[in-house]
Scaffold this motif. Structure first.
Motif, PDB file in Angstrom:
ATOM      1  N   SER A  70      51.621  -6.902   0.067  1.00 36.31           N
ATOM      2  CA  SER A  70      50.427  -6.736   0.908  1.00 36.31           C
ATOM      3  C   SER A  70      50.188  -7.974   1.769  1.00 36.31           C
ATOM      4  O   SER A  70      49.805  -7.881   2.946  1.00 36.31           O
ATOM      5  N   TRP A  71      50.427  -9.123   1.192  1.00 35.68           N
ATOM      6  CA  TRP A  71      50.268 -10.377   1.945  1.00 35.68           C
ATOM      7  C   TRP A  71      51.238 -10.410   3.127  1.00 35.68           C
ATOM      8  O   TRP A  71      50.855 -10.791   4.241  1.00 35.68           O
ATOM      9  N   CYS A  72      52.482 -10.002   2.906  1.00 35.33           N
ATOM     10  CA  CYS A  72      53.475  -9.992   3.988  1.00 35.33           C
ATOM     11  C   CYS A  72      53.023  -9.072   5.126  1.00 35.33           C
ATOM     12  O   CYS A  72      53.116  -9.433   6.305  1.00 35.33           O
ATOM     13  N   VAL A  73      52.540  -7.893   4.755  1.00 36.38           N
ATOM     14  CA  VAL A  73      52.086  -6.956   5.786  1.00 36.38           C
ATOM     15  C   VAL A  73      50.946  -7.578   6.585  1.00 36.38           C
ATOM     16  O   VAL A  73      50.921  -7.519   7.813  1.00 36.38           O
ATOM     17  N   GLN A  74      50.023  -8.194   5.867  1.00 35.59           N
ATOM     18  CA  GLN A  74      48.899  -8.864   6.519  1.00 35.59           C
ATOM     19  C   GLN A  74      49.392  -9.920   7.515  1.00 35.59           C
ATOM     20  O   GLN A  74      48.924 -10.019   8.645  1.00 35.59           O
ATOM     21  N   GLN A  75      50.368 -10.699   7.072  1.00 36.80           N
ATOM     22  CA  GLN A  75      50.923 -11.767   7.916  1.00 36.80           C
ATOM     23  C   GLN A  75      51.633 -11.189   9.140  1.00 36.80           C
ATOM     24  O   GLN A  75      51.575 -11.738  10.227  1.00 36.80           O
ATOM     25  N   ILE A  76      52.324 -10.077   8.944  1.00 47.84           N
ATOM     26  CA  ILE A  76      53.022  -9.451  10.068  1.00 47.84           C
ATOM     27  C   ILE A  76      52.002  -8.909  11.075  1.00 47.84           C
ATOM     28  O   ILE A  76      52.163  -9.070  12.287  1.00 47.84           O
TER      29      ILE A  76
ATOM     30  N   CYS B 104      61.046  -7.686   3.227  1.00 44.81           N
ATOM     31  CA  CYS B 104      62.352  -7.080   2.974  1.00 44.81           C
ATOM     32  C   CYS B 104      62.786  -7.367   1.536  1.00 44.81           C
ATOM     33  O   CYS B 104      63.296  -6.483   0.834  1.00 44.81           O
ATOM     34  N   LEU B 105      62.560  -8.592   1.076  1.00 40.28           N
ATOM     35  CA  LEU B 105      62.949  -8.962  -0.292  1.00 40.28           C
ATOM     36  C   LEU B 105      62.095  -8.255  -1.343  1.00 40.28           C
ATOM     37  O   LEU B 105      62.600  -7.870  -2.393  1.00 40.28           O
ATOM     38  N   VAL B 106      60.813  -8.094  -1.046  1.00 36.99           N
ATOM     39  CA  VAL B 106      59.948  -7.356  -1.984  1.00 36.99           C
ATOM     40  C   VAL B 106      60.480  -5.939  -2.145  1.00 36.99           C
ATOM     41  O   VAL B 106      60.608  -5.428  -3.269  1.00 36.99           O
ATOM     42  N   GLN B 107      60.840  -5.315  -1.008  1.00 39.00           N
ATOM     43  CA  GLN B 107      61.375  -3.957  -1.082  1.00 39.00           C
ATOM     44  C   GLN B 107      62.702  -3.929  -1.844  1.00 39.00           C
ATOM     45  O   GLN B 107      62.958  -3.048  -2.648  1.00 39.00           O
ATOM     46  N   GLN B 108      63.516  -4.962  -1.605  1.00 37.53           N
ATOM     47  CA  GLN B 108      64.804  -5.061  -2.298  1.00 37.53           C
ATOM     48  C   GLN B 108      64.628  -5.193  -3.817  1.00 37.53           C
ATOM     49  O   GLN B 108      65.263  -4.495  -4.595  1.00 37.53           O
ATOM     50  N   LEU B 109      63.747  -6.114  -4.213  1.00 37.04           N
ATOM     51  CA  LEU B 109      63.620  -6.431  -5.639  1.00 37.04           C
ATOM     52  C   LEU B 109      62.910  -5.333  -6.426  1.00 37.04           C
ATOM     53  O   LEU B 109      63.100  -5.221  -7.642  1.00 37.04           O
ATOM     54  N   THR B 110      62.089  -4.546  -5.741  1.00 36.95           N
ATOM     55  CA  THR B 110      61.291  -3.552  -6.472  1.00 36.95           C
ATOM     56  C   THR B 110      61.880  -2.149  -6.419  1.00 36.95           C
ATOM     57  O   THR B 110      61.533  -1.316  -7.264  1.00 36.95           O
ATOM     58  N   GLU B 111      62.736  -1.871  -5.468  1.00 33.80           N
ATOM     59  CA  GLU B 111      63.236  -0.507  -5.272  1.00 33.80           C
ATOM     60  C   GLU B 111      63.780   0.110  -6.564  1.00 33.80           C
ATOM     61  O   GLU B 111      64.710  -0.440  -7.166  1.00 33.80           O
ATOM     62  N   GLY B 112      63.183   1.172  -6.959  1.00 38.23           N
ATOM     63  CA  GLY B 112      63.661   1.912  -8.130  1.00 38.23           C
ATOM     64  C   GLY B 112      63.505   1.181  -9.449  1.00 38.23           C
ATOM     65  O   GLY B 112      63.991   1.634 -10.476  1.00 38.23           O
ATOM     66  N   ARG B 113      62.836   0.058  -9.455  1.00 42.52           N
ATOM     67  CA  ARG B 113      62.643  -0.673 -10.711  1.00 42.52           C
ATOM     68  C   ARG B 113      61.318  -0.258 -11.340  1.00 42.52           C
ATOM     69  O   ARG B 113      60.472   0.376 -10.701  1.00 42.52           O
TER      70      ARG B 113
ATOM     71  N   SER C 208      54.748   1.686   4.535  1.00 35.91           N
ATOM     72  CA  SER C 208      53.613   2.622   4.642  1.00 35.91           C
ATOM     73  C   SER C 208      53.959   3.956   3.966  1.00 35.91           C
ATOM     74  O   SER C 208      53.082   4.593   3.378  1.00 35.91           O
ATOM     75  N   ALA C 209      55.230   4.346   4.048  1.00 34.08           N
ATOM     76  CA  ALA C 209      55.640   5.588   3.385  1.00 34.08           C
ATOM     77  C   ALA C 209      55.545   5.451   1.873  1.00 34.08           C
ATOM     78  O   ALA C 209      55.035   6.337   1.177  1.00 34.08           O
ATOM     79  N   GLU C 210      55.999   4.298   1.363  1.00 32.40           N
ATOM     80  CA  GLU C 210      55.929   4.057  -0.083  1.00 32.40           C
ATOM     81  C   GLU C 210      54.495   4.103  -0.601  1.00 32.40           C
ATOM     82  O   GLU C 210      54.225   4.635  -1.668  1.00 32.40           O
ATOM     83  N   ARG C 211      53.591   3.497   0.170  1.00 34.10           N
ATOM     84  CA  ARG C 211      52.206   3.418  -0.307  1.00 34.10           C
ATOM     85  C   ARG C 211      51.340   4.557   0.230  1.00 34.10           C
ATOM     86  O   ARG C 211      50.137   4.594  -0.053  1.00 34.10           O
ATOM     87  N   GLY C 212      51.919   5.412   1.047  1.00 36.13           N
ATOM     88  CA  GLY C 212      51.135   6.516   1.604  1.00 36.13           C
ATOM     89  C   GLY C 212      50.008   6.034   2.498  1.00 36.13           C
ATOM     90  O   GLY C 212      48.908   6.583   2.505  1.00 36.13           O
ATOM     91  N   ASP C 213      50.267   5.007   3.259  1.00 35.52           N
ATOM     92  CA  ASP C 213      49.228   4.391   4.094  1.00 35.52           C
ATOM     93  C   ASP C 213      49.380   4.871   5.547  1.00 35.52           C
ATOM     94  O   ASP C 213      50.171   4.350   6.316  1.00 35.52           O
ATOM     95  N   GLU C 214      48.599   5.887   5.896  1.00 37.29           N
ATOM     96  CA  GLU C 214      48.762   6.497   7.223  1.00 37.29           C
ATOM     97  C   GLU C 214      48.304   5.594   8.353  1.00 37.29           C
ATOM     98  O   GLU C 214      48.841   5.637   9.469  1.00 37.29           O
ATOM     99  N   GLU C 215      47.293   4.798   8.085  1.00 35.45           N
ATOM    100  CA  GLU C 215      46.811   3.896   9.129  1.00 35.45           C
ATOM    101  C   GLU C 215      47.900   2.870   9.466  1.00 35.45           C
ATOM    102  O   GLU C 215      48.150   2.565  10.629  1.00 35.45           O
ATOM    103  N   LEU C 216      48.533   2.364   8.416  1.00 38.38           N
ATOM    104  CA  LEU C 216      49.619   1.402   8.647  1.00 38.38           C
ATOM    105  C   LEU C 216      50.784   2.072   9.387  1.00 38.38           C
ATOM    106  O   LEU C 216      51.397   1.467  10.270  1.00 38.38           O
ATOM    107  N   GLN C 217      51.038   3.313   9.064  1.00 37.33           N
ATOM    108  CA  GLN C 217      52.095   4.032   9.768  1.00 37.33           C
ATOM    109  C   GLN C 217      51.776   4.113  11.272  1.00 37.33           C
ATOM    110  O   GLN C 217      52.646   3.848  12.104  1.00 37.33           O
TER     111      GLN C 217
END
Lengths: 403, 403
Positions: free
Chosen positions: B209-215, B187-196, B261-270
């Motif tokens: 990517s690490w967070c997704v892996q951990q989740i 959540c924080l990665v998305q917060q800090l990077t959005e539109g930057r 997944s939408a940001e990175r276009g990752d359909e498998e993750l979706q």
């Protein structure tokens, strides 16, 4: 309530105690690593192997108390179980804290590795209870000494310097007098001095009076409320913390005070104990709609923030049963026996599980079983058997001396 | 569900968001000491003045987010409230820990004195969210820098050395991967990077990517269960801790993953997000008898030891509403919209208080209000408005692009 009815109560309580002891003897012993399993499901199956130190200490204490004071429990298997539990505690529960003082862990793995340490005194309290009671049945003087040494440390933390408990000192965290601390210390004073010589009695005499004083500080609002937390000077605290009521705790303090007042022949304390710590918590704590005692309340009628506030827990009902019967036995006031009877009916129609033995611990406000296990992180072999044991003994006295 | 019905939903959600914002603007501002009251009763009355840092940070974040992304909330009073909350946080929330690192308190007195510090990272997480979002509306670069510095410390605690959090290292306390930590960091990665710019995006790319892996490690038992706690290697843990399920958390992780997944276009993750983190938690977490999502469950069907396990809390329903609507908006699969509709109906017939505004937070299993306050130590101006805000925006997109 007639003598015939009291006789019936005693029989049922006696049978229930036998069944509860059997339940824990059968399901809770870890014969591989020592100590007791306490997370035990509805039908006796262990669902988690963690060993909670409060419950280890309490089970040792309870086994020893039954062994030494009730003939039918004076059996080798109970003594052996208590000794094995005590050995596990001595081997694993004490951990050295960063301050160099001894702390007891709150929770251990099945094989005794510390998982968690609380920054409170309660693990130590139950460790002391276990060691002192065990020393009484084994005659082990070292163990008794260990209990007394741990007690010195407790007194130091409570009365002199709590920094060894590990809580950071924060400017907004005002020291408070929470009901649990003087209650537990009073319980320990009674434990350590019972039947011992004048030297030991004298050693803890002042502490006992201090505990009573601290407990009485919780009588607030011109005697109309018992509050769970007050300031060190005995004033009401602001906010939810200050308005919190815990009827089961007040009732437990009630019978501790009744025991103490009887020992010292203090009739004024007896009256206060009954009026303020037995009758009053029942008046505000009993659910007029569904029956049973609430777990938490707010003295001004706000909703408590504890999610479980309206649930009916087994232990406040255990304490209420003891408190009303003890108050009746000391005064013979019939309305106290009526309250005993009311709590008794609620317990046996809601908590006691006729099918698989032992009691459920957690009901909804309406009295439905909400958590169906028989033992958990906070429910072990303690409140139920202590209640049945105390009540059976009081009933024995009452029935023996009936006119 | 027809476009007309969706239009109705959007209207109701829009009106509800307006009302909820009004409720907090009206009742929660402390104009004397700054910051926000969060313990607010059924009708808006403050019943406790303590200031919980999670909720201070979340309210600042939410005000700023509404201010900067929804035209009708782009109002001076909302900006001023957010700035005042941010000033209170910067002045009082950070406390120096014994290790010399900066920690945030968990709870402050009304005038900002620290009452309690948790030995976790969550106060810091909400501090970062507040500072980053506030810096976006004020343009304060120092504040953005402060958020990034605190983030560095968090990453250090989570990935390198957690000793600065103050928990003693105990031999039985095996480090675990709890769902909350990678969720919050993502959540924080998305917060800090959005539109930057790309520089910032790159800086946190690997961490994301690490967070997704951990989740994803929480998908267990051949993909049939989401477990709340797993080992650092992603294996199932023994006992209650290992079997614990928290459907609301899984659903929240679900929409975090859908966004990612939408940001990175990752359909498998979706696909994984929808199958495992949206549909699956609903299947095991929805109460077929009384409706609503359970708070906790045990994957093997044991009774959880959390007393509140069967209660219906507002926030899992907030997360479910977002998760189903987002999943539908990305796939247009009608069954996802049906689920959205089911959760929507449950929410508006149970949580929303038509009489005094805002939502109740805590219901019994049967859906009766169990705690009637609108704000408490863990319920502030966050899950409800975030849910309404997210859903309104998704519905705007859906209705704009409808065929």
């Amino acid at each position: 309530m007639s003598a015939v009815k009291l006789e019936e109560c005693r029989e049922r309580i006696r049978t229930e105690l036998d069944n509860v002891v059997d339940f824990w003897l059968k399901y809770s012993h870890d014969t591989v690593h020592g100590g007791f399993f306490t997370c035990i499901g509805k039908d006796g199956k262990v669902y988690d192997e963690l060993k909670y130190v409060w419950l280890q200490g309490r089970q040792v204490w309870m086994y020893c108390r039954l062994y030494r004071s009730m003939e039918r429990f004076h059996k080798p298997e109970i003594l052996e179980a208590a000794k094995a539990g005590g050995a596990f505690l001595r081997k694993f529960a004490r951990v050295s804290s960063s301050s160099g003082q001894w702390k007891c862990a709150f929770c251990l793995t099945r094989d005794g590795k510390a998982v968690k340490i609380q920054r409170t005194i309660f693990s130590e309290c139950f460790y002391i209870m276990a060691m002192d009671e065990l020393s009484r049945v084994t005659g082990d003087k070292d163990m008794q000494l260990e209990a007394e040494q741990m007690m010195e440390q407790l007194i130091f933390w409570v009365q002199k310097d709590s920094s060894g408990l590990g809580r950071p000192q924060l400017p907004g965290d005002i020291p408070t007098n929470g009901m649990a601390v003087p209650m537990m210390l009073l319980c320990l004073v009674q434990q350590l001095t019972e039947g011992r010589g004048q030297e030991v009695v004298q050693k803890y005499r002042e502490l006992g009076s201090w505990c009573v004083q601290q407990i009485l500080q919780h009588v607030q609002r011109d005697g109309t409320a018992i509050l769970e937390n007050v300031s060190l000077e005995g004033a009401e605290l602001p906010g939810c913390q200050g308005r919190l009521q815990n009827p089961g705790h007040a009732l437990e303090a009630g019978w501790f005070l009744l025991q103490f007042s009887a020992e010292r022949g203090d009739e004024e304390l007896q009256r206060t104990a009954i009026d303020k710590f037995v009758e009053l918590p029942y008046q505000y704590g009993w659910d007029k709609e569904h029956g049973g005692l609430f777990y938490f309340l707010d003295v001004d009628g706000h909703c408590p923030t504890q999610l479980e506030w309206s649930m009916k827990l087994w232990w406040p009902h255990c304490e209420a049963l003891i408190a009303f019967l003890m108050a009746y036995s000391q005064t013979k006031r019939p309305e106290l026996l009526e309250r005993f009877s009311q709590v008794y009916e609620y317990i046996f129609s809601h908590f006691s599980d006729a099918e698989s033995g032992e009691w459920f611990g957690y009901l909804t406000q309406e009295g439905k079983v909400a958590l169906d296990f028989k033992g958990g992180p906070f429910k072990g072999f303690f409140h139920v058997p202590r209640c049945l044991y105390m009540c059976e003994r009081i009933l024995d006295d009452l029935l023996e001396n009936k006119d």
